[in-house]
Design a protein around this motif. Structure first.
Motif, PDB file in Angstrom:
ATOM      1  N   THR A  54     -73.926   7.459  25.831  1.00 22.16           N
ATOM      2  CA  THR A  54     -72.581   7.840  25.273  1.00 22.16           C
ATOM      3  C   THR A  54     -72.453   9.681  25.401  1.00 22.16           C
ATOM      4  OG1 THR A  54     -72.630   5.789  24.066  1.00 22.16           O
ATOM      5  CG2 THR A  54     -71.179   7.669  23.031  1.00 22.16           C
ATOM      6  N   LEU A  55     -73.655  10.097  24.675  1.00 28.39           N
ATOM      7  CA  LEU A  55     -73.393  11.744  24.884  1.00 28.39           C
ATOM      8  C   LEU A  55     -73.117  12.241  26.196  1.00 28.39           C
ATOM      9  CD1 LEU A  55     -74.014  14.597  23.398  1.00 28.39           C
ATOM     10  CD2 LEU A  55     -76.262  14.224  24.316  1.00 28.39           C
ATOM     11  N   GLY A  56     -73.713  11.665  27.235  1.00 28.64           N
ATOM     12  CA  GLY A  56     -73.355  12.103  28.588  1.00 28.64           C
ATOM     13  C   GLY A  56     -72.099  11.908  29.164  1.00 28.64           C
ATOM     14  N   VAL A  57     -71.521  10.747  28.702  1.00 26.70           N
ATOM     15  CA  VAL A  57     -70.070  10.285  29.029  1.00 26.70           C
ATOM     16  C   VAL A  57     -69.163  11.181  28.157  1.00 26.70           C
ATOM     17  CG1 VAL A  57     -68.244   8.733  28.756  1.00 26.70           C
ATOM     18  CG2 VAL A  57     -70.453   8.050  29.429  1.00 26.70           C
ATOM     19  N   LEU A  58     -69.250  11.592  27.196  1.00 28.77           N
ATOM     20  CA  LEU A  58     -68.680  12.605  26.070  1.00 28.77           C
ATOM     21  C   LEU A  58     -68.513  13.905  26.717  1.00 28.77           C
ATOM     22  CD1 LEU A  58     -68.996  11.089  22.492  1.00 28.77           C
ATOM     23  CD2 LEU A  58     -67.090  10.988  23.932  1.00 28.77           C
ATOM     24  N   VAL A  59     -69.665  14.332  27.254  1.00 27.37           N
ATOM     25  CA  VAL A  59     -70.017  15.739  27.643  1.00 27.37           C
ATOM     26  C   VAL A  59     -69.060  15.892  29.100  1.00 27.37           C
ATOM     27  CG1 VAL A  59     -71.361  17.143  29.183  1.00 27.37           C
ATOM     28  CG2 VAL A  59     -72.296  16.010  26.953  1.00 27.37           C
ATOM     29  N   VAL A  60     -69.045  15.014  29.945  1.00 27.53           N
ATOM     30  CA  VAL A  60     -68.150  14.899  31.174  1.00 27.53           C
ATOM     31  C   VAL A  60     -66.470  14.526  30.904  1.00 27.53           C
ATOM     32  CG1 VAL A  60     -67.618  13.613  33.067  1.00 27.53           C
ATOM     33  CG2 VAL A  60     -69.841  13.936  32.505  1.00 27.53           C
TER      34      VAL A  60
ATOM     35  N   ALA B 171     -82.824  10.463  29.004  1.00 30.04           N
ATOM     36  CA  ALA B 171     -82.640   9.624  30.482  1.00 30.04           C
ATOM     37  C   ALA B 171     -81.268   9.120  30.087  1.00 30.04           C
ATOM     38  CB  ALA B 171     -83.839   8.231  30.240  1.00 30.04           C
ATOM     39  N   GLY B 172     -80.920   8.525  28.803  1.00 30.89           N
ATOM     40  CA  GLY B 172     -79.806   8.059  28.788  1.00 30.89           C
ATOM     41  C   GLY B 172     -78.712   9.110  28.838  1.00 30.89           C
ATOM     42  N   ALA B 173     -78.728  10.339  28.303  1.00 30.96           N
ATOM     43  CA  ALA B 173     -78.067  11.410  28.723  1.00 30.96           C
ATOM     44  C   ALA B 173     -77.587  11.564  30.168  1.00 30.96           C
ATOM     45  CB  ALA B 173     -78.173  12.660  27.843  1.00 30.96           C
ATOM     46  N   THR B 174     -78.861  11.763  30.721  1.00 29.22           N
ATOM     47  CA  THR B 174     -78.602  11.966  32.428  1.00 29.22           C
ATOM     48  C   THR B 174     -78.009  10.839  33.056  1.00 29.22           C
ATOM     49  OG1 THR B 174     -80.878  13.099  32.103  1.00 29.22           O
ATOM     50  CG2 THR B 174     -80.143  12.278  34.286  1.00 29.22           C
ATOM     51  N   VAL B 175     -78.157   9.444  32.767  1.00 25.98           N
ATOM     52  CA  VAL B 175     -77.582   8.571  33.386  1.00 25.98           C
ATOM     53  C   VAL B 175     -76.195   8.638  32.942  1.00 25.98           C
ATOM     54  CG1 VAL B 175     -77.465   5.937  33.441  1.00 25.98           C
ATOM     55  CG2 VAL B 175     -79.781   6.950  33.437  1.00 25.98           C
ATOM     56  N   GLY B 176     -75.852   8.664  31.502  1.00 24.38           N
ATOM     57  CA  GLY B 176     -74.502   8.839  31.232  1.00 24.38           C
ATOM     58  C   GLY B 176     -73.701   9.886  31.962  1.00 24.38           C
ATOM     59  N   GLY B 177     -74.197  10.934  31.870  1.00 25.52           N
ATOM     60  CA  GLY B 177     -73.490  12.180  32.302  1.00 25.52           C
ATOM     61  C   GLY B 177     -73.073  12.163  33.689  1.00 25.52           C
ATOM     62  N   SER B 178     -74.186  11.645  34.832  1.00 27.16           N
ATOM     63  CA  SER B 178     -74.044  11.672  36.138  1.00 27.16           C
ATOM     64  C   SER B 178     -73.067  10.333  36.430  1.00 27.16           C
ATOM     65  CB  SER B 178     -75.458  11.183  36.799  1.00 27.16           C
ATOM     66  OG  SER B 178     -76.320  10.262  36.120  1.00 27.16           O
ATOM     67  N   ALA B 179     -72.928   9.415  35.629  1.00 28.64           N
ATOM     68  CA  ALA B 179     -72.227   8.205  35.960  1.00 28.64           C
ATOM     69  C   ALA B 179     -70.778   8.369  35.746  1.00 28.64           C
ATOM     70  CB  ALA B 179     -72.818   6.881  35.163  1.00 28.64           C
ATOM     71  N   ALA B 180     -70.683   9.151  34.503  1.00 30.97           N
ATOM     72  CA  ALA B 180     -69.211   9.627  34.320  1.00 30.97           C
ATOM     73  C   ALA B 180     -68.555  10.628  35.103  1.00 30.97           C
ATOM     74  CB  ALA B 180     -69.420  10.120  32.967  1.00 30.97           C
ATOM     75  N   ALA B 181     -69.282  11.431  35.875  1.00 31.55           N
ATOM     76  CA  ALA B 181     -68.984  12.238  36.892  1.00 31.55           C
ATOM     77  C   ALA B 181     -68.768  11.582  38.024  1.00 31.55           C
ATOM     78  CB  ALA B 181     -70.096  13.358  37.141  1.00 31.55           C
ATOM     79  N   LEU B 182     -69.305  10.640  38.516  1.00 28.36           N
ATOM     80  CA  LEU B 182     -69.191   9.704  39.647  1.00 28.36           C
ATOM     81  C   LEU B 182     -67.932   8.715  39.295  1.00 28.36           C
ATOM     82  CD1 LEU B 182     -72.832   8.695  40.714  1.00 28.36           C
ATOM     83  CD2 LEU B 182     -71.160  10.628  41.848  1.00 28.36           C
TER      84      LEU B 182
END
Length: 247
Positions: free
Chosen positions: A45-51, A159-170
């Motif tokens: 969730t954090l990763g998605v919100l960052v993107v 790991a979750g932040a990495t997956v969420g951020g990269s997935a939201a970017a793609l």
């Protein structure tokens, strides 16, 4: 003589350190499994919100690995995008994480050996790790087991932040309501804590403090409620200690 002595010494020394740590690692994996999935999903969730906040995806693992402060990381996204002055960021971090000062009073840091190990355990002390390591079932845990648990918890989060951020970017799909995920985790932890020790005055006191803070200082609800709750707990402990000493 020398060979027998060497054999005796090797018997005393026991298995290598990495083999001795395996049971602690396996135990820590089991201990952290309950919150591991939640931490991974929250990190995502954090990763998605960052993107979604128009930051590069790699800011997500950077926040997760360097800041690693849960709710502060979610707040930090807004502070960074708003170019908030550093002094205000520091004050916000102090108020949000001030509760960790009280965590240190009962966190079993004395079981962890080594200066660097203690420093790392202090750095990665979170609400989830504190709740797990100070429970009644954790009183016999070794320092190595505690350290493994904290390392795993941070690993889930990063790991979750990495997956969420990269997935939201793609896959730039906008998702709503993700900012409530952290609140939901704290609610679950509070319920688990109550189930472990059914001390009714504690949640009632927390609710009263939150209501008082909401009425008196709605703009500073969180620090006010935490301050009132901490004061109430200290007063209760002082009264309880006095009653025990009289008995």
């Amino acid at each position: 003589m020398n060979s027998s002595t060497g054999t005796a010494h090797s018997g005393i020394a026991g298995p290598p350190r990495h083999e001795r740590s395996r049971p602690d690692l396996r135990a820590a994996l089991a201990d952290s499994s309950s919150v591991g999935l939640a931490l991974f999903l929250l990190g995502s969730t954090l990763g998605v919100l960052v993107v979604h906040s128009h930051l590069a995806w790699w800011w997500a693992p950077a926040f997760a690995g360097v800041v690693y402060a849960g709710s502060l990381e979610f707040l930090l996204i807004g502070l960074v995008t708003a170019t908030t002055p550093l002094a205000q960021v520091a004050l916000t971090a102090f108020l949000v994480n001030f509760r960790h000062v009280f965590y240190s009073l009962s966190f079993p840091l004395h079981r962890i050996r080594g200066r660097w190990a203690k420093a790392y355990a202090t750095f990665v002390l979170t609400d989830e790790a504190y709740a797990l390591t100070t429970s009644a079932s954790a009183r016999e845990w070794s320092g190595r087991r505690i350290l493994w648990l904290q390392l795993l918890c941070q690993g889930y989060w990063v790991a979750g932040a990495t997956v969420g951020g990269s997935a939201a970017a793609l896959l730039p799909v906008r998702l709503e309501g993700l900012d409530f995920a952290l609140t939901a985790l704290f609610v679950v932890l509070a319920i688990d804590g109550y189930r472990a020790d059914r001390d009714i005055p504690v949640p009632v006191t927390a609710l009263v403090c939150a209501l008082v803070a909401r009425i008196l200082l709605p703009g500073q609800l969180l620090p006010t409620a935490l301050g009132l709750f901490t004061a109430a707990l200290l007063i209760r402990r002082a009264l309880t200690t006095k009653d025990h000493s009289r008995a």
